[in-house]
Scaffold this motif. Sequence first.
Motif, PDB file in Angstrom:
ATOM      1  N   SER A  79       0.850  -1.186   0.000  1.00  0.00           N
ATOM      2  CA  SER A  79       0.000   0.000   0.000  1.00  0.00           C
ATOM      3  C   SER A  79       0.888   1.238   0.000  1.00  0.00           C
ATOM      4  O   SER A  79       2.117   1.137   0.012  1.00  0.00           O
ATOM      5  CB  SER A  79      -0.915   0.006   1.232  1.00  0.00           C
ATOM      6  OG  SER A  79      -0.152   0.220   2.411  1.00  0.00           O
ATOM      7  N   GLU A  87      -7.518   2.298   5.861  1.00  0.00           N
ATOM      8  CA  GLU A  87      -8.688   2.209   4.988  1.00  0.00           C
ATOM      9  C   GLU A  87      -8.890   0.773   4.488  1.00  0.00           C
ATOM     10  O   GLU A  87     -10.037   0.315   4.344  1.00  0.00           O
ATOM     11  CB  GLU A  87      -8.516   3.160   3.804  1.00  0.00           C
ATOM     12  CG  GLU A  87      -9.788   3.375   2.995  1.00  0.00           C
ATOM     13  CD  GLU A  87     -10.928   3.942   3.826  1.00  0.00           C
ATOM     14  OE1 GLU A  87     -12.099   3.581   3.548  1.00  0.00           O
ATOM     15  OE2 GLU A  87     -10.649   4.733   4.753  1.00  0.00           O
ATOM     16  N   LEU A  88      -7.803   0.048   4.243  1.00  0.00           N
ATOM     17  CA  LEU A  88      -7.917  -1.349   3.829  1.00  0.00           C
ATOM     18  C   LEU A  88      -8.560  -2.193   4.923  1.00  0.00           C
ATOM     19  O   LEU A  88      -9.355  -3.098   4.648  1.00  0.00           O
ATOM     20  CB  LEU A  88      -6.531  -1.908   3.483  1.00  0.00           C
ATOM     21  CG  LEU A  88      -5.895  -1.388   2.188  1.00  0.00           C
ATOM     22  CD1 LEU A  88      -4.449  -1.870   2.072  1.00  0.00           C
ATOM     23  CD2 LEU A  88      -6.692  -1.842   0.970  1.00  0.00           C
ATOM     24  N   ARG A  90     -10.719  -1.037   7.190  1.00  0.00           N
ATOM     25  CA  ARG A  90     -12.132  -0.657   7.243  1.00  0.00           C
ATOM     26  C   ARG A  90     -12.936  -1.326   6.132  1.00  0.00           C
ATOM     27  O   ARG A  90     -14.085  -1.709   6.338  1.00  0.00           O
ATOM     28  CB  ARG A  90     -12.249   0.868   7.128  1.00  0.00           C
ATOM     29  CG  ARG A  90     -11.751   1.630   8.350  1.00  0.00           C
ATOM     30  CD  ARG A  90     -11.633   3.103   8.041  1.00  0.00           C
ATOM     31  NE  ARG A  90     -11.227   3.887   9.195  1.00  0.00           N
ATOM     32  CZ  ARG A  90     -10.746   5.116   9.131  1.00  0.00           C
ATOM     33  NH1 ARG A  90     -10.627   5.708   7.937  1.00  0.00           N
ATOM     34  NH2 ARG A  90     -10.399   5.759  10.229  1.00  0.00           N
ATOM     35  N   GLN A  91     -12.336  -1.479   4.962  1.00  0.00           N
ATOM     36  CA  GLN A  91     -13.033  -2.079   3.831  1.00  0.00           C
ATOM     37  C   GLN A  91     -13.019  -3.600   3.860  1.00  0.00           C
ATOM     38  O   GLN A  91     -13.642  -4.241   3.011  1.00  0.00           O
ATOM     39  CB  GLN A  91     -12.397  -1.586   2.522  1.00  0.00           C
ATOM     40  CG  GLN A  91     -12.538  -0.084   2.296  1.00  0.00           C
ATOM     41  CD  GLN A  91     -11.776   0.379   1.075  1.00  0.00           C
ATOM     42  OE1 GLN A  91     -11.146  -0.416   0.370  1.00  0.00           O
ATOM     43  NE2 GLN A  91     -11.825   1.680   0.806  1.00  0.00           N
ATOM     44  N   GLY A  92     -12.316  -4.196   4.820  1.00  0.00           N
ATOM     45  CA  GLY A  92     -12.253  -5.641   4.906  1.00  0.00           C
ATOM     46  C   GLY A  92     -11.318  -6.284   3.895  1.00  0.00           C
ATOM     47  O   GLY A  92     -11.343  -7.501   3.713  1.00  0.00           O
ATOM     48  N   LYS A  93     -10.456  -5.489   3.247  1.00  0.00           N
ATOM     49  CA  LYS A  93      -9.527  -6.043   2.264  1.00  0.00           C
ATOM     50  C   LYS A  93      -8.254  -6.574   2.910  1.00  0.00           C
ATOM     51  O   LYS A  93      -7.455  -7.241   2.259  1.00  0.00           O
ATOM     52  CB  LYS A  93      -9.174  -4.971   1.230  1.00  0.00           C
ATOM     53  CG  LYS A  93     -10.365  -4.508   0.399  1.00  0.00           C
ATOM     54  CD  LYS A  93      -9.959  -3.456  -0.616  1.00  0.00           C
ATOM     55  CE  LYS A  93     -11.160  -3.013  -1.451  1.00  0.00           C
ATOM     56  NZ  LYS A  93     -10.779  -1.963  -2.441  1.00  0.00           N
ATOM     57  N   ASP A 110     -14.242   2.919  14.487  1.00  0.00           N
ATOM     58  CA  ASP A 110     -13.032   2.104  14.520  1.00  0.00           C
ATOM     59  C   ASP A 110     -12.858   1.410  15.867  1.00  0.00           C
ATOM     60  O   ASP A 110     -12.293   0.316  15.943  1.00  0.00           O
ATOM     61  CB  ASP A 110     -11.797   2.958  14.217  1.00  0.00           C
ATOM     62  CG  ASP A 110     -11.781   3.449  12.770  1.00  0.00           C
ATOM     63  OD1 ASP A 110     -12.402   2.777  11.924  1.00  0.00           O
ATOM     64  OD2 ASP A 110     -11.160   4.493  12.498  1.00  0.00           O
ATOM     65  N   SER A 113     -14.806  -1.842  15.558  1.00  0.00           N
ATOM     66  CA  SER A 113     -14.487  -2.799  14.493  1.00  0.00           C
ATOM     67  C   SER A 113     -13.013  -3.174  14.427  1.00  0.00           C
ATOM     68  O   SER A 113     -12.656  -4.135  13.751  1.00  0.00           O
ATOM     69  CB  SER A 113     -14.905  -2.228  13.140  1.00  0.00           C
ATOM     70  OG  SER A 113     -14.242  -1.003  12.875  1.00  0.00           O
ATOM     71  N   ARG A 274      -8.661  -6.403  12.336  1.00  0.00           N
ATOM     72  CA  ARG A 274     -10.115  -6.368  12.374  1.00  0.00           C
ATOM     73  C   ARG A 274     -10.599  -7.151  13.586  1.00  0.00           C
ATOM     74  O   ARG A 274     -10.021  -8.160  13.964  1.00  0.00           O
ATOM     75  CB  ARG A 274     -10.695  -6.960  11.087  1.00  0.00           C
ATOM     76  CG  ARG A 274     -10.442  -6.106   9.849  1.00  0.00           C
ATOM     77  CD  ARG A 274     -11.014  -6.763   8.603  1.00  0.00           C
ATOM     78  NE  ARG A 274     -12.435  -7.046   8.753  1.00  0.00           N
ATOM     79  CZ  ARG A 274     -13.402  -6.153   8.575  1.00  0.00           C
ATOM     80  NH1 ARG A 274     -13.095  -4.908   8.222  1.00  0.00           N
ATOM     81  NH2 ARG A 274     -14.663  -6.481   8.713  1.00  0.00           N
TER      82      ARG A 274
END
Length: 453
Positions: A79, A87-88, A90-93, A110, A113, A274
């Motif tokens: 990244s 951000e990755l 948060r997006q679950g990536k 945050d 999660s 996460r």
Amino acid sequence: MSHGVRNLLLSIRDLLVSAGPLAILGVALIIGAYWWLKPTPPKSVILATGPDQSAYEEFGKRYLDALAADGIQVTLLHSEGSAANLELLRQGKADLAFVQGGTAELEPRDRDSLVSLGSLFVEPIWLFYRTDSAKRLARQDRLDGLHQLRGMKVNVGSPGSGLPRLMEKLLDANHIAAGELTLTQERQTPATVAFLDGKLDAVVFASAPESLMVQMLLQTPGIQLMSFAQNEAYSRRFPFLTPVTLPRGVVDLARNIPPRDVRLVASTTSLLAREDTHPALLTLFAQNALTIHGSAGWFNRAREFPSTLHAELPIAKEADRAINEPMPVMQRYLPFWIANLIERMWLIFGILIAFMLPLSRIVPPLYQFRVRSRVFRWYGRLREIEDEFEQGGSDPRALQQQLDRIEAQVEKINVPLSYADELYALRNHILLVRRKLDRTGASSATAPATPGA
């Protein structure tokens, strides 16, 4: 098949039939608990690192090698840096990611999660400048403050790294207006190439000293590292910054690099995950962090990191246990997956045992009933024959034939030795009824004939 073997097999069958329902219930509960707890971690996990040749990438490779020993495949997701990593997540990536304090804005959601596995290392702000640019623009050989950058062309990192946001705060604190210097936001590698070619006057990194770019620039002639003379003041103004010192000669003692102590400001990088990441994976990463980040470095003493202090997000209980408590006994002597399975399932096993023990009390009476029923069910038929005989009107020879059939069936009954007395008692009772029938038959045969017959 011998009589003894047949009795043994019959006893085993009775025991299985008696205890079978309870065993099936226990197995079903264990399978249900396994499905619910999911004690075995997934075999792959995604770790967001950073740009090529960054410290994040170097540490990511170490985690990849460490977890491979436990059969876990770590996929490194490159990244632009800290802000992009957040951000990755948060997006679950990504499942886990390196995030530097102060470079990314945390959102209220945050805290629900995401969790932290602790602080891993400090990342100083490395501001490298060209000596010729300092002489030409600042009229000085050495720089020790951001205010001396006026008129220079400075690369402050790519947008995804979060470093531009951090530098904006620091420049604003030094009352440097946007038009007083030229800021670029190029990636680390092309910015370094442009810097070495003289197209940039200064570059800013926020990275651990393990970064290859940092170590290369520290030893490049004509390139100097700016000292933050006011590093204590920066740490008071910005809580996420810590004053650190790069000792003289720590890079190369023989060449005396750096030639003097350099004051820097640094933020702390944490490993975030996460909240739904498998607990066993969190434990593995936290345990390996002790080895990867626990040694002494340029800015820390041995065993100072990883640390669960001053975390911006809640610390995962698995990380807190791995970092602050001794390694569990089972993990010292057993493979991780076995120890993890036992540790996560032992409470369920205890509950199942407490639940199954009272139910298991019905197995002996049920087993006893099954064995004795093979004997006692013939008593009913024996009683019917005896009642028919006493009531009269039945042919004794027909009753004798029924009794013969019962006796033939009883001869085939097999019971454990502990219940043999009841089988022999049934045979004796059959013999008693037979004798009664025999006496009646004999009396009929010897009775005198009726006159006039």
